[in-house]
Write a protein that holds these residues in place. Structure first.
Motif, PDB file in Angstrom:
ATOM      1  N   ASN A 121      27.673 -17.841  13.276  1.00 55.72           N
ATOM      2  CA  ASN A 121      27.266 -16.444  13.268  1.00 55.72           C
ATOM      3  C   ASN A 121      26.883 -15.939  14.662  1.00 55.72           C
ATOM      4  O   ASN A 121      25.728 -15.763  14.982  1.00 55.72           O
ATOM      5  CB  ASN A 121      26.129 -16.228  12.276  1.00 55.72           C
ATOM      6  CG  ASN A 121      25.973 -14.763  11.914  1.00 55.72           C
ATOM      7  OD1 ASN A 121      26.619 -13.906  12.499  1.00 55.72           O
ATOM      8  ND2 ASN A 121      25.119 -14.496  10.955  1.00 55.72           N
ATOM      9  N   GLU A 160      24.840 -11.958  17.509  1.00 59.90           N
ATOM     10  CA  GLU A 160      23.613 -11.511  18.157  1.00 59.90           C
ATOM     11  C   GLU A 160      23.905 -11.177  19.616  1.00 59.90           C
ATOM     12  O   GLU A 160      24.132 -12.059  20.430  1.00 59.90           O
ATOM     13  CB  GLU A 160      22.539 -12.586  18.068  1.00 59.90           C
ATOM     14  CG  GLU A 160      21.213 -12.168  18.614  1.00 59.90           C
ATOM     15  CD  GLU A 160      20.539 -11.099  17.785  1.00 59.90           C
ATOM     16  OE1 GLU A 160      19.798 -10.303  18.371  1.00 59.90           O
ATOM     17  OE2 GLU A 160      20.738 -11.036  16.572  1.00 59.90           O
ATOM     18  N   ASN A 190      18.873 -22.995   8.977  1.00 58.88           N
ATOM     19  CA  ASN A 190      19.108 -22.222   7.770  1.00 58.88           C
ATOM     20  C   ASN A 190      19.609 -23.229   6.749  1.00 58.88           C
ATOM     21  O   ASN A 190      20.501 -24.024   7.069  1.00 58.88           O
ATOM     22  CB  ASN A 190      20.142 -21.116   8.006  1.00 58.88           C
ATOM     23  CG  ASN A 190      20.329 -20.236   6.799  1.00 58.88           C
ATOM     24  OD1 ASN A 190      20.792 -20.689   5.753  1.00 58.88           O
ATOM     25  ND2 ASN A 190      19.984 -18.960   6.940  1.00 58.88           N
ATOM     26  N   ARG A 199      16.177 -19.277  10.462  1.00 61.87           N
ATOM     27  CA  ARG A 199      16.887 -18.131  11.034  1.00 61.87           C
ATOM     28  C   ARG A 199      17.520 -17.391   9.870  1.00 61.87           C
ATOM     29  O   ARG A 199      18.366 -17.925   9.170  1.00 61.87           O
ATOM     30  CB  ARG A 199      17.974 -18.585  12.013  1.00 61.87           C
ATOM     31  CG  ARG A 199      18.668 -17.398  12.691  1.00 61.87           C
ATOM     32  CD  ARG A 199      19.839 -17.827  13.530  1.00 61.87           C
ATOM     33  NE  ARG A 199      21.013 -18.037  12.669  1.00 61.87           N
ATOM     34  CZ  ARG A 199      22.214 -18.341  13.129  1.00 61.87           C
ATOM     35  NH1 ARG A 199      22.407 -18.519  14.422  1.00 61.87           N
ATOM     36  NH2 ARG A 199      23.225 -18.513  12.304  1.00 61.87           N
ATOM     37  N   GLU A 200      17.049 -16.177   9.645  1.00 58.51           N
ATOM     38  CA  GLU A 200      17.600 -15.305   8.602  1.00 58.51           C
ATOM     39  C   GLU A 200      17.563 -15.949   7.214  1.00 58.51           C
ATOM     40  O   GLU A 200      18.554 -15.964   6.489  1.00 58.51           O
ATOM     41  CB  GLU A 200      19.038 -14.899   8.939  1.00 58.51           C
ATOM     42  CG  GLU A 200      19.133 -14.089  10.204  1.00 58.51           C
ATOM     43  CD  GLU A 200      20.553 -13.725  10.572  1.00 58.51           C
ATOM     44  OE1 GLU A 200      20.763 -12.532  10.833  1.00 58.51           O
ATOM     45  OE2 GLU A 200      21.417 -14.617  10.605  1.00 58.51           O
ATOM     46  N   GLU A 201      16.381 -16.464   6.837  1.00 60.25           N
ATOM     47  CA  GLU A 201      16.238 -17.033   5.501  1.00 60.25           C
ATOM     48  C   GLU A 201      14.803 -16.869   5.031  1.00 60.25           C
ATOM     49  O   GLU A 201      13.862 -17.167   5.760  1.00 60.25           O
ATOM     50  CB  GLU A 201      16.624 -18.508   5.508  1.00 60.25           C
ATOM     51  CG  GLU A 201      16.679 -19.101   4.128  1.00 60.25           C
ATOM     52  CD  GLU A 201      17.322 -20.468   4.101  1.00 60.25           C
ATOM     53  OE1 GLU A 201      17.809 -20.829   3.019  1.00 60.25           O
ATOM     54  OE2 GLU A 201      17.343 -21.170   5.117  1.00 60.25           O
ATOM     55  N   GLN A 215      11.674 -16.991   8.447  1.00 56.24           N
ATOM     56  CA  GLN A 215      11.951 -15.774   9.203  1.00 56.24           C
ATOM     57  C   GLN A 215      13.215 -15.146   8.628  1.00 56.24           C
ATOM     58  O   GLN A 215      14.289 -15.745   8.695  1.00 56.24           O
ATOM     59  CB  GLN A 215      12.154 -16.090  10.693  1.00 56.24           C
ATOM     60  CG  GLN A 215      10.966 -16.755  11.346  1.00 56.24           C
ATOM     61  CD  GLN A 215       9.759 -15.857  11.415  1.00 56.24           C
ATOM     62  OE1 GLN A 215       9.862 -14.697  11.805  1.00 56.24           O
ATOM     63  NE2 GLN A 215       8.617 -16.378  11.011  1.00 56.24           N
ATOM     64  N   GLU A 216      13.099 -13.967   8.075  1.00 55.50           N
ATOM     65  CA  GLU A 216      14.233 -13.322   7.415  1.00 55.50           C
ATOM     66  C   GLU A 216      15.156 -12.608   8.398  1.00 55.50           C
ATOM     67  O   GLU A 216      16.160 -12.036   7.984  1.00 55.50           O
ATOM     68  CB  GLU A 216      13.737 -12.372   6.339  1.00 55.50           C
ATOM     69  CG  GLU A 216      13.057 -13.127   5.205  1.00 55.50           C
ATOM     70  CD  GLU A 216      12.652 -12.235   4.053  1.00 55.50           C
ATOM     71  OE1 GLU A 216      12.896 -11.018   4.103  1.00 55.50           O
ATOM     72  OE2 GLU A 216      12.083 -12.780   3.097  1.00 55.50           O
ATOM     73  N   ASN A 217      14.824 -12.644   9.666  1.00 57.87           N
ATOM     74  CA  ASN A 217      15.656 -11.995  10.676  1.00 57.87           C
ATOM     75  C   ASN A 217      15.837 -12.956  11.851  1.00 57.87           C
ATOM     76  O   ASN A 217      15.512 -14.130  11.747  1.00 57.87           O
ATOM     77  CB  ASN A 217      15.014 -10.677  11.121  1.00 57.87           C
ATOM     78  CG  ASN A 217      13.577 -10.884  11.574  1.00 57.87           C
ATOM     79  OD1 ASN A 217      13.258 -11.825  12.299  1.00 57.87           O
ATOM     80  ND2 ASN A 217      12.685 -10.005  11.138  1.00 57.87           N
ATOM     81  N   ARG A 218      16.327 -12.430  12.960  1.00 60.99           N
ATOM     82  CA  ARG A 218      16.547 -13.251  14.150  1.00 60.99           C
ATOM     83  C   ARG A 218      15.545 -12.956  15.266  1.00 60.99           C
ATOM     84  O   ARG A 218      15.767 -13.342  16.412  1.00 60.99           O
ATOM     85  CB  ARG A 218      17.951 -13.018  14.708  1.00 60.99           C
ATOM     86  CG  ARG A 218      19.040 -13.621  13.877  1.00 60.99           C
ATOM     87  CD  ARG A 218      20.356 -13.503  14.617  1.00 60.99           C
ATOM     88  NE  ARG A 218      21.403 -14.144  13.852  1.00 60.99           N
ATOM     89  CZ  ARG A 218      22.454 -14.700  14.405  1.00 60.99           C
ATOM     90  NH1 ARG A 218      22.614 -14.690  15.709  1.00 60.99           N
ATOM     91  NH2 ARG A 218      23.365 -15.262  13.659  1.00 60.99           N
ATOM     92  N   TYR A 258      14.189 -16.317  16.667  1.00 59.49           N
ATOM     93  CA  TYR A 258      15.354 -17.091  17.117  1.00 59.49           C
ATOM     94  C   TYR A 258      15.959 -16.497  18.389  1.00 59.49           C
ATOM     95  O   TYR A 258      16.306 -17.223  19.326  1.00 59.49           O
ATOM     96  CB  TYR A 258      16.403 -17.139  16.000  1.00 59.49           C
ATOM     97  CG  TYR A 258      17.691 -17.784  16.419  1.00 59.49           C
ATOM     98  CD1 TYR A 258      17.814 -19.165  16.475  1.00 59.49           C
ATOM     99  CD2 TYR A 258      18.791 -17.014  16.789  1.00 59.49           C
ATOM    100  CE1 TYR A 258      18.996 -19.767  16.867  1.00 59.49           C
ATOM    101  CE2 TYR A 258      19.966 -17.603  17.191  1.00 59.49           C
ATOM    102  CZ  TYR A 258      20.070 -18.979  17.225  1.00 59.49           C
ATOM    103  OH  TYR A 258      21.243 -19.560  17.635  1.00 59.49           O
TER     104      TYR A 258
END
Length: 173
Positions: free
Chosen positions: A24, A27, A68, A101-103, A124-127, A130
């Motif tokens: 992914n 970013e 993740n 990371r994003e979870e 952390q539901e976002n980056r 990270y």
């Protein structure tokens, strides 16, 4: 026949999702840390309620892992980090900080339960956190010395063994 096709399409889509969860590369901004860089300023709340920050890592050896649970490489490395946690959990000089990371927390708790993991983590539901460290690719592991300087880094192509992680930690004492 239609059921078989639907299952194949679902499986292909799921496989694609799992593979892209590790890479992914979307970013555009963010850190690109190197060895001997200082840790960026960050703060996270662990699932046990403890706050971990750049400041709280000062004077300690820090092991930070970004993961993740849908990432196959992360799934391979998380048991290694669990073993590391089991070895150092009573050592006040070493802090192990797994950060998603994003979870979200529910997905991680389910994965932890299914895989008998007990180490604390920060969901952390976002980056945001990270991206202070990296632009792409998980898992990522950083080890910092007591001054907050990065002395070890790894990504998905050079995932460290338990022995290498222990040796790196012990070299910082």
């Amino acid at each position: 026949m239609k059921v078989n096709l639907a299952i194949r399409l679902f499986t292909a889509g799921l496989l694609t999702l799992m593979l892209t969860a590790c890479i992914n590369d979307e970013e555009p901004d963010g850190g690109n840390l190197s060895l001997n860089d200082n840790l960026p300023l960050f703060s996270v709340i662990m699932n046990n309620g403890e706050e971990i920050s750049t400041q709280s890592l000062k004077g300690k050896i820090g092991v930070i892992m970004f993961f993740n649970t849908n990432c196959s490489d992360c799934q391979k490395e998380l048991p290694v980090i669990q073993d590391l946690w089991d070895i150092y959990k009573g050592d006040n000089d070493v802090m192990i900080v797994p950060i998603s990371r994003e979870e979200g927390i529910q997905e991680i708790i389910e994965y932890w339960t299914e895989n008998n993991l007990t180490l604390p983590f920060s969901a952390q539901e976002n980056r945001d956190i990270y991206s202070l460290f990296a632009k792409s690719i998980i898992p990522r592991i950083y080890i910092s010395n007591s001054e907050g300087t990065i002395v070890f880094m790894s990504g998905d192509e050079d995932m460290p063994s338990l022995t290498l992680l222990i040796d790196t930690i012990e070299a910082q004492r």
